[in-house]
Enzyme design. Structure first.
Site, PDB file in Angstrom:
ATOM      1  N   GLY A   7      27.009  36.388  38.936  1.00  0.00           N
ATOM      2  CA  GLY A   7      27.429  37.314  39.997  1.00  0.00           C
ATOM      3  C   GLY A   7      26.683  38.634  39.926  1.00  0.00           C
ATOM      4  O   GLY A   7      27.217  39.695  40.246  1.00  0.00           O
ATOM      5  N   TYR A 143      43.301  36.224  44.034  1.00  0.00           N
ATOM      6  CA  TYR A 143      42.380  36.889  43.099  1.00  0.00           C
ATOM      7  C   TYR A 143      43.107  37.194  41.782  1.00  0.00           C
ATOM      8  O   TYR A 143      42.606  36.879  40.693  1.00  0.00           O
ATOM      9  CB  TYR A 143      41.877  38.177  43.761  1.00  0.00           C
ATOM     10  CG  TYR A 143      41.029  39.065  42.895  1.00  0.00           C
ATOM     11  CD1 TYR A 143      39.728  38.714  42.553  1.00  0.00           C
ATOM     12  CD2 TYR A 143      41.512  40.295  42.444  1.00  0.00           C
ATOM     13  CE1 TYR A 143      38.944  39.542  41.775  1.00  0.00           C
ATOM     14  CE2 TYR A 143      40.727  41.135  41.676  1.00  0.00           C
ATOM     15  CZ  TYR A 143      39.453  40.762  41.346  1.00  0.00           C
ATOM     16  OH  TYR A 143      38.672  41.590  40.578  1.00  0.00           O
TER      17      TYR A 143
HETATM   18  N1  SER Z   1      38.540  46.221  43.075  1.00  0.00           N
HETATM   19  C1  SER Z   1      39.125  44.921  43.094  1.00  0.00           C
HETATM   20  C2  SER Z   1      39.677  44.600  44.418  1.00  0.00           C
HETATM   21  O1  SER Z   1      39.972  45.519  45.144  1.00  0.00           O
HETATM   22  C3  SER Z   1      40.219  44.820  42.096  1.00  0.00           C
HETATM   23  O2  SER Z   1      39.717  44.357  40.895  1.00  0.00           O
HETATM   24  O3  SER Z   1      39.859  43.469  44.719  1.00  0.00           O
END
Ligand code: SER
Length: 323
Positions: A7, A143
């Site tokens: 990545g 996520y």
């Molecule tokens: N910065 C990331 C997000 O907003 C969080 O790890 O998904």
């Protein structure tokens, strides 16, 4: 040291590559993109790699034989809610593929990038403020779910196969490089659009408060933990913190350098919901104790460094004015 990054075309890779090249490491940067997205990503070797393709990951790791891997490939929180399946494939299956390839190619050490998104409001009541490392984890996004699973897989591979997996839970990271689909991006755009458009309408309320960090500190944290003496580490994954301003406090800080910039707030239901589910601050006492973590930038220190940097990048055309 021979180092591989997954990545590498993302927001962290942009700054990490430069830091690793400056330290003289032999670097293989990999990403779904066949070429580096900007000149700033240049340095070392660049190879196309889709982390969801187990055979390709295995092949490349066996060929490169890295001593250390930085696993950065991920779909961020807001993009992940738009496409949970893709987030699962990249973040969950991708992390599994990377760990398996580390095991088979006998990679010594893996750095995993986790996130404040592993936290969420527990059913029993609000999160402790600041949230400690061992808070119960109840992520509300795909996520976050996959980052929790990634943390657990890292601990498993460490125990079962003795791969030296280590990781940090990053706050929202702010830099001049464009992020990709995060919920913390409002903070970054207050800077970038503050400079190039003289203002920004944030997708978050003015009183939104989450942990944030300036990218040079974030990259330094990755390097310091990667190089820390193993005997000093008492955990696999560490909270790291810098500062936790409200959105309107960021506006005030930017306003010191850009007095004409106008900031307004129009919360987006999905992203505001994600932001409200995250801790307002996190407790990073273990990182400070075990490997000496300490941020160098506070909010105003970041603003003073970043605003001129964004101006320079705009002049060089390194930030697209239409993004
Ligand atoms: N910065 C990331 C997000 O907003 C969080 O790890 O998904």
């Amino acid at each position: 040291m021979r180092i591989l990054i997954t990545g590498a075309g993302g927001q962290i890779g942009h700054d990490l590559i430069g830091a690793l090249v400056a330290e003289g490491h032999e670097l293989v940067s990999t990403d779904l993109a066949p070429r580096p997205p900007s000149h700033a990503h240049a340095g070392g070797d660049w190879q196309r790699l889709d982390v969801t393709d187990a055979a390709a990951v295995q092949h490349l790791f066996t060929e490169c034989r890295p001593e250390l891997v930085f696993h950065l490939a991920a779909i961020l929180s807001a993009s992940g809610e738009a496409n949970p399946r893709l987030a699962y494939d990249v973040n969950q299956t991708g992390t599994w593929n990377v760990l398996e390839a580390c095991r088979r190619a006998r990679v010594n050490r893996l750095m995993f990038t986790s996130s404040i998104a592993v936290f969420g409001p527990p059913p029993s009541g609000p999160l402790p403020d600041p949230a400690p490392d061992d808070s119960p984890l109840h992520p509300g996004t795909m996520y976050g779910v996959t980052k929790v699973a990634g943390e657990l897989l890292c601990a498993y591979y460490r125990k079962r196969y003795d791969i030296d997996c280590r990781g940090v839970r990053f706050p929202g990271l702010i830099s001049a490089a464009m992020p990709g689909g995060g919920s913390s991006d409002y903070a970054l755009f207050m800077y970038v659009d503050g400079v190039r458009k003289n203002g920004y309408e944030a997708f978050a309320r003015a009183d939104t408060r989450i942990p944030l960090m300036y990218m040079p500190d974030g990259v330094r944290a990755l390097l310091e933990l990667a190089m820390a003496d193993r005997s000093k580490l008492t955990r696999t994954i560490y909270n790291i913190a810098a500062f936790s301003p409200r959105a309107d406090e960021i506006a005030t800080s930017v306003g010191r350098l850009l007095p004409d910039a106008k900031f307004t707030y129009k919360p987006d239901t999905i992203r505001q919901g994600i932001l409200d589910s995250w801790p307002k601050a996190i407790d990073d006492a273990a990182a400070r104790r075990d490997w000496g973590w300490k941020e160098r930038f506070d909010l105003d220190g970041m603003t003073d460094d970043l605003v001129p940097r964004i101006r320079r990048m705009l002049e060089l055309g390194a930030i697209l004015s239409s993004h």
